[in-house]
Design an enzyme around this catalytic site. Structure first.
Site, PDB file in Angstrom:
ATOM      1  N   GLY A 651     -33.675  -2.383  -5.263  1.00 28.51           N
ATOM      2  CA  GLY A 651     -32.711  -1.565  -4.526  1.00 28.51           C
ATOM      3  C   GLY A 651     -31.684  -2.445  -3.872  1.00 28.51           C
ATOM      4  N   GLY A 653     -28.093  -2.426  -0.945  1.00 29.54           N
ATOM      5  CA  GLY A 653     -27.289  -1.731   0.049  1.00 29.54           C
ATOM      6  C   GLY A 653     -26.149  -2.619   0.447  1.00 29.54           C
ATOM      7  N   TYR A 655     -25.899  -4.627   2.789  1.00 32.47           N
ATOM      8  CA  TYR A 655     -26.311  -5.946   3.267  1.00 32.47           C
ATOM      9  C   TYR A 655     -26.694  -6.876   2.129  1.00 32.47           C
ATOM     10  CZ  TYR A 655     -30.387  -3.276   2.298  1.00 32.47           C
ATOM     11  OH  TYR A 655     -31.273  -2.465   1.663  1.00 32.47           O
ATOM     12  N   GLY A 656     -27.037  -6.337   0.947  1.00 32.44           N
ATOM     13  CA  GLY A 656     -27.510  -7.177  -0.137  1.00 32.44           C
ATOM     14  C   GLY A 656     -28.571  -6.457  -0.946  1.00 32.44           C
ATOM     15  N   LYS A 657     -29.550  -7.224  -1.426  1.00 28.16           N
ATOM     16  CA  LYS A 657     -30.523  -6.615  -2.340  1.00 28.16           C
ATOM     17  C   LYS A 657     -31.945  -6.664  -1.799  1.00 28.16           C
ATOM     18  CE  LYS A 657     -28.207  -6.940  -6.684  1.00 28.16           C
ATOM     19  NZ  LYS A 657     -28.193  -7.446  -8.048  1.00 28.16           N
ATOM     20  N   VAL A 658     -32.800  -5.805  -2.343  1.00 27.99           N
ATOM     21  CA  VAL A 658     -34.219  -5.827  -1.994  1.00 27.99           C
ATOM     22  C   VAL A 658     -35.014  -6.146  -3.257  1.00 27.99           C
ATOM     23  CG1 VAL A 658     -36.131  -4.533  -1.008  1.00 27.99           C
ATOM     24  CG2 VAL A 658     -33.800  -4.052  -0.263  1.00 27.99           C
ATOM     25  N   LYS A 672     -35.887  -8.399   1.663  1.00 29.15           N
ATOM     26  CA  LYS A 672     -34.494  -7.970   1.806  1.00 29.15           C
ATOM     27  C   LYS A 672     -33.635  -9.217   1.969  1.00 29.15           C
ATOM     28  CE  LYS A 672     -32.502  -5.450   5.467  1.00 29.15           C
ATOM     29  NZ  LYS A 672     -32.611  -4.290   6.363  1.00 29.15           N
ATOM     30  N   ASP A 768     -30.498   4.698  13.745  1.00 31.35           N
ATOM     31  CA  ASP A 768     -30.020   4.908  12.382  1.00 31.35           C
ATOM     32  C   ASP A 768     -31.051   5.689  11.571  1.00 31.35           C
ATOM     33  OD1 ASP A 768     -28.058   4.826  10.496  1.00 31.35           O
ATOM     34  OD2 ASP A 768     -28.436   2.759   9.857  1.00 31.35           O
TER      35      ASP A 768
END
Ligand SMILES: *[C@@H]1O[C@H](CO)[C@@H](O)[C@H](O)[C@H]1NC(C)=O
Ligand SMILES: *[C@@H]1O[C@H](CO)[C@@H](O)[C@H](O)[C@H]1NC(C)=O
Ligand SMILES: *[C@@H]1O[C@H](CO)[C@@H](O)[C@H](O)[C@H]1NC(C)=O
Ligand SMILES: *[C@@H]1O[C@H](CO)[C@@H](O)[C@H](O)[C@H]1NC(C)=O
Length: 967
Positions: A651, A653, A655-658, A672, A768
């Site tokens: 996944g 987002g 911020y970057g990847k997981v 993350k 959030d």
């Protein structure tokens, strides 16, 4: 022939530099020239003539083959130019009469080029195929040529916001296909032309829906002949002119009418009584005229939202009976009208009422707000009336009441709050940033998603919105969302930002718009004119509460920042008579182009480096407080994720990847990894480590550790196999969530939050809460995750902290947004939105639809399932009994109460969900693994779950398996 391709050929040819090759090169270039002359010569000459009078033409307007070379802004069919769209490109110059040669032209959009001036050539009348003529927001002047009436196919004519003089040509009446006629905001004089036997007039435009003539100097009467019952007009905007005489009775025949602005003219006489027949009119502006006779009776106009009849000379009147009967009224402006008597308190109890401006009348007796006054109420201005007493309903209403100039204030009560004029400034709004702000180079701006970039900028003018309360954040969110989704269909847009709403002197609601590019720091020329066209051609339609609008774009100069004027290059080519000369010019422009591109690339690289290093220095300056979380080296994490392989990517987002990984001891983890230059700054990294290492609960995701090594920031979590709640709701994960499962997920998330609010010390506000931050394990236990924005509520007993507003649009608590005071109740609001998302499976804010509003509007407690069937996600099991459903909706509605005091605490929410589960026939305290919740209906399937094989799948629920492909 594409210039880039030419570049490559030249580069390649130069590498084989020997005399033979030079010959080859020349031959090649000659071929290119001969083969590529795709454009009809007449059109090519006409475009070159247009261009010769313009500065800042697009960078690839070189040579004499516009169609073959895909000139920016030009489209062709069969060698003929069919459209010219050059919005917002900073063109300077005049419009050449040679445009007449482009006689296949269907669309001409030169909008938002402030540097275009001079007159419109009469020869424009030869463009017999023209459908769209859009010149809004330029500086054209002189008379509108009557030849415009020859454009028999014209549908869309937008000449507004220029400096045209003279009168509206009567020949416009010949444009029988016209749908949109906008001439507003010019210097037009003369009367509104109507037909008479041998001459045409605007009354013939029976297809037209828009007459926009406001802000001119039109004079004479509004001809009675102008309106008839065949007309389809929905917007009649004649405001801010010098029109005189009375309002014609024929206006009452235009049944489709929705918006009527006749304000700021010199109209006199009585308002015709049949105006009451116009039952679709939502906005009625008659202010600032000399209207006489009785105050019009509006009781039949049940769609009215906004009524402004201020400053007229109507007869003295008692409070009219329609005052408290119009069900949609948001704004009642009746200033200086000699209305007398006591104000009915029923007026203030209308749910939609936002503003009552009633200054300068003879309202007397007691101002009684009543006990159930509208929650939308922002201002009651009763200056200069005869009010001697006030009863504040329930003591609660404390927003703007102004009673200056009434007996109640003159009797020594001048220190009362409502006897002062507080600064009634428009509430400021500015799209919030969803992250820690980063500094940008001085000529760039920060997008709401925290990218530094050159935004496309302009101002939206809403000519007649249905609302007046500018303090309601939801309204802006709805607009942002609608804009983004409309623009994104054609242009890579990262985000839109709205700023500085205010009511301008012409009574338009003006809002500054910035559109930020996705994935790069600036839009290219094609993006720019496309954005301009979406707004100039009204392809973007705002949600109906905004009413008619126009947009004025600023020229987008960032396309030219690194492009030296292309004009001289083009002229070289035009002048060059021989093929050899042209070839040389091609060679030269080729070099210029290569150099330009190289420079650009270097600049972009430099920038991303500086952001990345800023993030790093910032984070290493403060070492997070560690308890329990383990520190990993980069090497360890690289190994355990198989070198961050694509197969492990689960996944991503902003911020970057997981990545999925397996630690040495066999534990599955999710890693993350912040992207270089990510928006999730060092601050959030630290926040998350500090908070997560202090809290432990089975409904909160567990932090296994972190890595701050070799310039990389990574967070390591327990692996939660079934992905996010969002994925399950959208059917992506293959898990079918029936009603009981949804309840269990809601309960888990609520318990996690209740722990944060009530058991963590100090209490923590998550800030959030949304469906992408709720993870589901293989027994569908919900786990709250992503604590990057979380905030501890210190122990100074205030119960709130004042802090910059962060969160996600759609879930954001409006009270927190407005006051910037953060309490646990802000999470409760977001949780309420989440509860609604759980039953509808819809994004909370999408295409102008806000789930909370939609549900409130549709909800009917007398009906089965509160009448919400249409909103519900069918996969919830419609048709089966949804035990406790109504109580669930009641709970959600309580959570999203406007005022945080009216929302329940999370522990109360947990209790209520437990009650609901009993009604649904589930034991809330049974372990979910044993409670018939594991894999029902699971089928052996060759399909691969994106998060591994542990999940339970049920494809029978509806979602086609093709969506389950691994990423
Ligand atoms: C319009 O209003 C007038 C006067 O108010 C009324 O007499 C007439 O019947 C109405 N016409 C229609 C078509 O409703
Ligand atoms: C308010 O004004 C009306 C009309 O002028 C008058 O009849 C009435 O007595 C007044 N009421 C009070 C309380 O002054
Ligand atoms: C804010 O605007 C929305 C959308 O029009 C509306 O549903 C909501 O009731 C408004 N809220 C307040 C407090 O006026
Ligand atoms: C431009 O506007 C007209 C009239 O609204 C519409 O028919 C047409 O589809 C629009 N063109 C584009 C490309 O959106």
């Amino acid at each position: 022939m594409d210039l880039l391709l030419l570049d490559k050929r030249i580069n390649w040819s130069l590498r084989l530099m020997n005399p033979g090759c030079w010959v080859f090169l020349l031959v090649l270039l000659i071929q290119v020239l001969v083969i590529s002359a795709e454009t009809d010569p007449q059109d090519a000459a006409a475009l070159n003539s247009l261009a010769s009078l313009w500065e800042n033409t697009p960078s690839n307007w070189i040579g004499s083959d516009p169609c073959g070379n895909n000139w920016v802004g030009i489209s062709c069919t069969n060698s003929r130019v069919i459209s010219i769209t050059l919005s917002s490109l900073g063109l300077i110059g005049t419009l050449s009469g040679d445009i007449q040669s482009l006689n296949e032209l269907q669309a001409l959009d030169l909008s938002y080029n402030k540097g275009l001036n001079g007159g419109i050539p009469a020869s424009i009348g030869s463009l017999s195929k023209l459908v769209n003529l859009i010149l809004v927001g330029c500086s054209f002047s002189g008379k509108i040529p009557p030849e415009i009436g020859n454009l028999a196919r014209l549908v869309f004519l937008s000449l507004n916001s220029n400096s045209f003089t003279g009168s509206i040509p009567e020949t416009v009446g010949n444009l029988s296909k016209l749908y949109w006629l906008d001439m507003a905001d010019n210097k037009l004089t003369g009367t509104i032309p109507v037909s008479d036997g041998n001459k045409p007039g605007l009354d013939l435009l029976t297809h037209c829906k828009h007459f926009h003539f406001g802000v001119n100097q039109l004079s004479g009467t509004i001809p009675s002949k102008l309106f008839n019952s065949d007309m389809r007009l929905i917007h009649v905007l004649f405001d801010n002119n010098n029109l005189m005489g009375s309002i014609p009775r024929t206006l009452g025949l235009v049944k489709p009418l929705e918006v009527l602005r006749l304000d700021s003219n010199s109209l006199s006489g009585p308002v015709p009584s049949n105006i009451n027949n116009l039952t679709k009119v939502a906005e009625l502006h008659l202010a600032n005229n000399r209207l006489t006779g009785p105050l019009p009776n509006l009781s039949g106009m049940t769609a009215l939202s906004f009524v402004d009849m201020s400053n007229n000379s109507f007869d003295a009147s008692d409070v009219p009976p329609w005052f408290s009967t119009l069900p949609s009224l948001t704004s009642l402006y009746l200033e200086y009208l000699k209305i007398e008597g006591q104000l009915p308190s029923a007026l203030f109890s209308f749910p939609p009422l936002q503003t009552a401006k009633l200054r300068g009348n003879q309202f007397n007796g007691t101002l009684d707000i009543g006990t159930d006054y509208s929650s939308s109420l922002e201002l009651i201005d009763l200056r200069d009336n005869d009010i001697s007493q006030i009863t504040l309903g329930g003591g609660g209403f404390d927003k703007g009441i102004i009673l200056v100039g009434n007996p109640i204030c003159n009797q020594g009560g001048t220190d009362l709050r409502y006897c002062k004029i507080s600064q009634q400034s428009t509430p400021a709004y500015s799209t919030p940033q969803n992250c820690v702000p980063i500094p940008c180079p001085s000529d760039e701006n920060l997008s709401p998603n925290c990218h530094c970039a050159y935004p496309y900028t302009g101002t939206l003018y809403f000519r007649s919105p249905s609302f007046s309360g500018l303090g309601n954040v939801t309204i802006y969110q709805i607009l942002e969302d609608a804009l983004k989704s409309s623009l994104l269909k054609q242009v890579p847009v990262d985000s839109v930002s709205l700023q500085n709403p205010f009511v301008d002197p012409d009574n338009n609601l003006a809002i500054t718009l910035q559109v930020f590019p996705g994935a790069k720091d600036r839009f290219n020329e094609i993006d720019v004119y496309t954005l301009g066209f979406i707004l100039s051609n009204q392809t973007f339609k705002p949600p109906s509460l905004f009413g008619p609008y126009y947009f004025i774009g600023e020229g987008y100069s960032a396309v030219r920042v690194m492009a030296p004027s292309s004009k001289s290059n083009r002229q070289n080519v035009i002048i060059g008579a021989s093929v050899g000369g042209a070839a040389l010019a091609f060679l030269l422009t080729g070099f210029v182009f290569v150099i330009r591109r190289r420079r650009k690339t270097r600049k972009v690289e430099g920038k991303s480096q500086s952001i990345a290093s800023w993030g790093r220095t910032k984070s290493s300056s403060s070492v997070p407080l560690l308890k329990g979380a383990r520190s990993f080296t980069f090497e360890e994490l690289r190994k355990c994720t198989n070198n961050f392989s694509e197969a492990n990517d689960i996944g991503n987002g902003s911020y970057g990847k997981v990545y999925r990984g397996i630690l040495g001891d066999g534990q599955l983890v999710a890693v993350k990894r912040a992207q270089q230059g990510s928006t999730q700054g060092g601050l959030e990294f630290n926040t998350e480590i500090e908070l997560l290492s202090r809290v432990h609960h089975k409904n909160l995701v567990t932090l296994a550790g972190f890595c701050n090594d070799q310039g990389e920031q990574m967070l390591v979590y327990e692996y939660v196999p079934n992905g996010t709640l969002k994925e399950s709701l959208s059917g992506k994960s293959g898990i079918r969530l029936d009603w009981k499962r949804r309840l269990r997920v809601a309960l888990g998330a609520a318990r996690g939050l209740a722990y944060l609010h009530e058991l963590a010390d100090p209490p923590i506000v998550h800030r959030d809460i949304k469906s992408t931050n709720i993870l589901l394990d293989d027994h569908l236990n919900a786990k709250v995750s992503d604590f990057g924005l979380s905030k501890p509520l210190g122990d100074d007993a205030k119960g709130y902290v004042t802090t910059q507003v962060k969160g996600t649009m759609g879930y954001l608590d409006p009270e927190y947004y407005m006051t910037q005071q953060l309490t646990e109740k802000s999470d409760v609001y977001s949780f309420g939105v989440l509860l609604l998302e759980i039953i509808t499976a819809k994004k909370p804010l999408e295409r102008g639809r806000y789930i909370v509003r939609e549900l409130r509007v549709m909800m009917d407690k007398r009906k089965d399932l509160y009448g919400l069937h249409e909103l519900l996600d069918p996969a919830i099991g419609l048709g089966t009994t949804l035990g406790g459903f109504e109580k669930y909706v009641d709970l959600a509605i309580k959570c999203v109460e406007e005022s945080s005091n009216d929302r329940p605490a999370m522990s109360e929410v947990v209790k209520e969900i437990e009650n609901i589960m009993q009604l649904a026939g589930i034991n809330p305290n049974a372990d979910s693994a044993s409670a018939s919740l594991s894999c029902i209906g699971s089928r052996s399937s060759p399909l691969h779950h994106p998060y591994g094989n542990e999940g339970c799948f049920d494809y029978s629920g509806g979602q086609p398996p093709s969506e389950l492909e691994p990423k």
